[in-house]
Design a protein around this motif. Structure first.
Motif, mmCIF file in Angstrom:
data_model
loop_
_atom_site.group_PDB
_atom_site.id
_atom_site.type_symbol
_atom_site.label_atom_id
_atom_site.label_comp_id
_atom_site.label_asym_id
_atom_site.label_seq_id
_atom_site.Cartn_x
_atom_site.Cartn_y
_atom_site.Cartn_z
ATOM 1 N N GLY A 226 0.836 -1.198 0.000
ATOM 2 C CA GLY A 226 0.000 0.000 0.000
ATOM 3 C C GLY A 226 0.866 1.242 0.000
ATOM 4 O O GLY A 226 2.087 1.178 0.198
ATOM 5 N N ALA A 227 0.196 2.358 -0.204
ATOM 6 C CA ALA A 227 0.885 3.644 -0.283
ATOM 7 C C ALA A 227 0.351 4.575 0.808
ATOM 8 O O ALA A 227 -0.740 4.362 1.337
ATOM 9 N N ILE A 228 1.137 5.588 1.134
ATOM 10 C CA ILE A 228 0.689 6.634 2.054
ATOM 11 C C ILE A 228 0.581 7.952 1.297
ATOM 12 O O ILE A 228 1.514 8.342 0.587
ATOM 13 N N VAL A 229 -0.573 8.624 1.449
ATOM 14 C CA VAL A 229 -0.758 9.979 0.910
ATOM 15 C C VAL A 229 -1.233 10.868 2.049
ATOM 16 O O VAL A 229 -2.269 10.602 2.664
ATOM 17 N N ASP A 235 -4.261 -0.312 1.379
ATOM 18 C CA ASP A 235 -3.858 -1.698 1.651
ATOM 19 C C ASP A 235 -4.526 -2.585 0.612
ATOM 20 O O ASP A 235 -5.747 -2.528 0.453
ATOM 21 N N MET A 236 -3.721 -3.363 -0.088
ATOM 22 C CA MET A 236 -4.267 -4.218 -1.160
ATOM 23 C C MET A 236 -3.393 -5.453 -1.305
ATOM 24 O O MET A 236 -2.169 -5.378 -1.201
ATOM 25 N N THR A 237 -4.033 -6.602 -1.552
ATOM 26 C CA THR A 237 -3.289 -7.820 -1.883
ATOM 27 C C THR A 237 -3.809 -8.383 -3.192
ATOM 28 O O THR A 237 -5.027 -8.440 -3.406
ATOM 29 N N ARG A 238 -2.892 -8.764 -4.049
ATOM 30 C CA ARG A 238 -3.246 -9.526 -5.238
ATOM 31 C C ARG A 238 -2.368 -10.772 -5.272
ATOM 32 O O ARG A 238 -1.228 -10.749 -4.807
ATOM 33 N N THR A 239 -2.933 -11.862 -5.816
ATOM 34 C CA THR A 239 -2.150 -13.079 -6.013
ATOM 35 C C THR A 239 -1.964 -13.253 -7.516
ATOM 36 O O THR A 239 -2.933 -13.152 -8.281
ATOM 37 N N LEU A 240 -0.719 -13.457 -7.917
ATOM 38 C CA LEU A 240 -0.361 -13.510 -9.333
ATOM 39 C C LEU A 240 0.310 -14.842 -9.653
ATOM 40 O O LEU A 240 0.772 -15.553 -8.752
ATOM 41 N N CYS A 241 0.374 -15.154 -10.946
ATOM 42 C CA CYS A 241 1.082 -16.360 -11.363
ATOM 43 C C CYS A 241 1.591 -16.162 -12.786
ATOM 44 O O CYS A 241 0.833 -15.723 -13.660
ATOM 45 N N VAL A 242 2.869 -16.466 -12.998
ATOM 46 C CA VAL A 242 3.425 -16.451 -14.347
ATOM 47 C C VAL A 242 3.137 -17.821 -14.947
ATOM 48 O O VAL A 242 3.547 -18.844 -14.387
ATOM 49 N N GLY A 243 2.435 -17.845 -16.053
ATOM 50 C CA GLY A 243 2.095 -19.146 -16.649
ATOM 51 C C GLY A 243 0.960 -19.807 -15.901
ATOM 52 O O GLY A 243 0.147 -19.143 -15.263
ATOM 53 N N ASP A 343 -9.099 -6.132 -0.699
ATOM 54 C CA ASP A 343 -9.471 -4.779 -1.108
ATOM 55 C C ASP A 343 -9.704 -3.919 0.119
ATOM 56 O O ASP A 343 -10.083 -4.418 1.178
ATOM 57 N N THR A 344 -9.504 -2.631 -0.040
ATOM 58 C CA THR A 344 -9.879 -1.646 0.968
ATOM 59 C C THR A 344 -11.161 -0.986 0.491
ATOM 60 O O THR A 344 -11.239 -0.534 -0.662
ATOM 61 N N VAL A 345 -12.181 -0.958 1.355
ATOM 62 C CA VAL A 345 -13.495 -0.451 0.942
ATOM 63 C C VAL A 345 -14.024 0.593 1.935
ATOM 64 O O VAL A 345 -13.709 0.535 3.124
ATOM 65 N N VAL A 346 -14.806 1.512 1.422
ATOM 66 C CA VAL A 346 -15.483 2.507 2.260
ATOM 67 C C VAL A 346 -16.923 2.065 2.465
ATOM 68 O O VAL A 346 -17.637 1.814 1.490
ATOM 69 N N VAL A 347 -17.336 1.957 3.716
ATOM 70 C CA VAL A 347 -18.697 1.518 4.030
ATOM 71 C C VAL A 347 -19.687 2.639 3.706
ATOM 72 O O VAL A 347 -19.449 3.808 4.045
#
Ligand code: ZN
Ligand code: ZN
Length: 365
Positions: A226-229, A235-243, A343-347
């Motif tokens: 995640g980044a700070i502004v 805050d974010m997570t992704r799962t990746l795969c090459v091939g 994901d980060t979400v706003v309620v």
């Protein structure tokens, strides 16, 4: 960017004093001082009295504190104490007549408590308060949400720019560095925590620290960052795969994706944090992996990467509009690695607004 409504926070904090059994509150947690005053420095004490706000810092912050408090629209008496001794004298003067002085129980150290009780405020009764400022911080105003959305967009764009490089067999450390660099270049003041890149078997450890291991084709790679502004985190997570991943890995991804989507769909004002956790956990349990979901479903995000409200089986929080939380189920199997999607979400009253919009596509092309 929209301005934040900092000026309204102190009056709302004062409304909690009666219930907490104190007449005034000495705020020592820096992140709370930032929230209440806009001050971004590394040393300050904030005395919130019913009638007045007293801000104490040292000489390094003489000019910065005056500037930041006035920019935030916070009226306070600023007292610059060059030594701990003079700060003590200021606070003794300013608390004269305060019979019950609140302290932040979760932030004050044992050493501080002894010092405050024995030397600084011998005539006052010190009252342990719990989460008075943290309670206010849970609900974000439009300016806060805008900062978090900007942080999330920076992270989305950073991943979009570097994800193809996974195919070049970088080490976990190299890939984490690329992401951090792109976030900084995109305007982040810093990453919001140490970026997690966990490949292959390392993915089975939810908070793996990036290593010199090279990322190979066919492996699951968990990327959590995640980044700070302007102080606010994404805050974010992704799962990746090459091939192509293995059949089991593919099934893990599908199950976690379903779980995560079900969790996001369940978020709305009035939902209990506990209920969101149950919704996510049910999908993973149904798939037979209950024991492999090693952590709670999510957490609040704001000035800190982990804050209230909690989205967990033990949570007592009920979501309200303006809360910002993560939904991040995962499955971790030592033989297959890990999958987490976050994901980060706003309620909102109707549901939620997702701030993190990077593609959830597994394949790196
Ligand atoms: Zn995360
Ligand atoms: Zn998280």
């Amino acid at each position: 960017m929209k301005s934040m409504d900092v000026g309204s926070r102190i009056p709302r904090l004062r409304q909690a004093f009666d219930g907490a059994g104190c007449e005034a509150l000495l705020v020592t947690r820096l992140v709370n001082i930032r929230y209440l005053t806009g001050f971004t420095g590394s040393a300050a004490l904030l005395l919130v009295r019913p009638d007045e706000l007293v801000f104490v810092t040292d000489g390094r912050y003489r000019d910065q504190s005056a500037l930041e408090l006035s920019q935030a629209g916070v009226g306070a008496r600023i007292r610059i104490g060059l030594t701990a001794g003079s700060q003590k004298e200021f606070l003794q003067e300013e608390t004269a007549g305060v019979a019950r002085l609140g302290l932040e129980a979760a932030a004050v150290t044992w050493a501080q408590q002894r010092k405050f009780d024995g030397e600084w405020f011998p005539d006052a009764e010190l009252v342990a308060t719990e989460g008075l400022v943290e309670e206010l911080r849970k609900v974000k105003d439009a300016g806060e949400v805008e900062r978090m959305a900007a942080a999330a967009t920076i992270a989305d764009e950073a991943l979009a720019r570097v994800r193809h490089r996974l195919a070049e067999s970088p080490t976990e450390q190299q890939f984490a560095l690329e992401l951090d660099f792109e976030m900084r270049r995109g305007g982040a003041s810093a990453p919001s925590f140490d970026t997690i890149v966990a490949s292959g078997p390392n993915g089975a450890k939810p908070h793996h620290r990036p290593s010199s291991r090279r990322i190979e084709a066919g492996e699951l790679v968990v990327v959590d960052f995640g980044a700070i502004v302007d102080g606010y985190c994404s805050d974010m997570t992704r799962t990746l795969c090459v091939g192509e991943p293995s059949a089991t890995a593919r099934r893990m991804v599908d199950v976690v994706a379903d779980s995560q989507q079900a969790g996001v769909d369940a978020v709305r004002a009035g939902a209990e944090g506990k209920a969101i956790d149950e919704v996510c956990r049910a999908v993973i349990t149904e798939a037979g992996w209950a024991e492999a979901f090693l952590h709670s479903t999510g957490h609040g995000v704001g000035l800190e990467i982990h804050e209230d409200p909690r989205v967990a089986s033990t949570s007592t929080d009920t979501l309200v509009a303006g809360h910002v939380v993560t939904v991040e189920p995962g499955v971790y199997l030592p033989e297959h690695g890990g999958v987490r999607i976050e994901d980060t979400v706003v309620v909102t009253d109707e549901g939620c607004t997702v701030l993190t919009n990077a593609t959830k596509e597994l394949a790196v092309l």
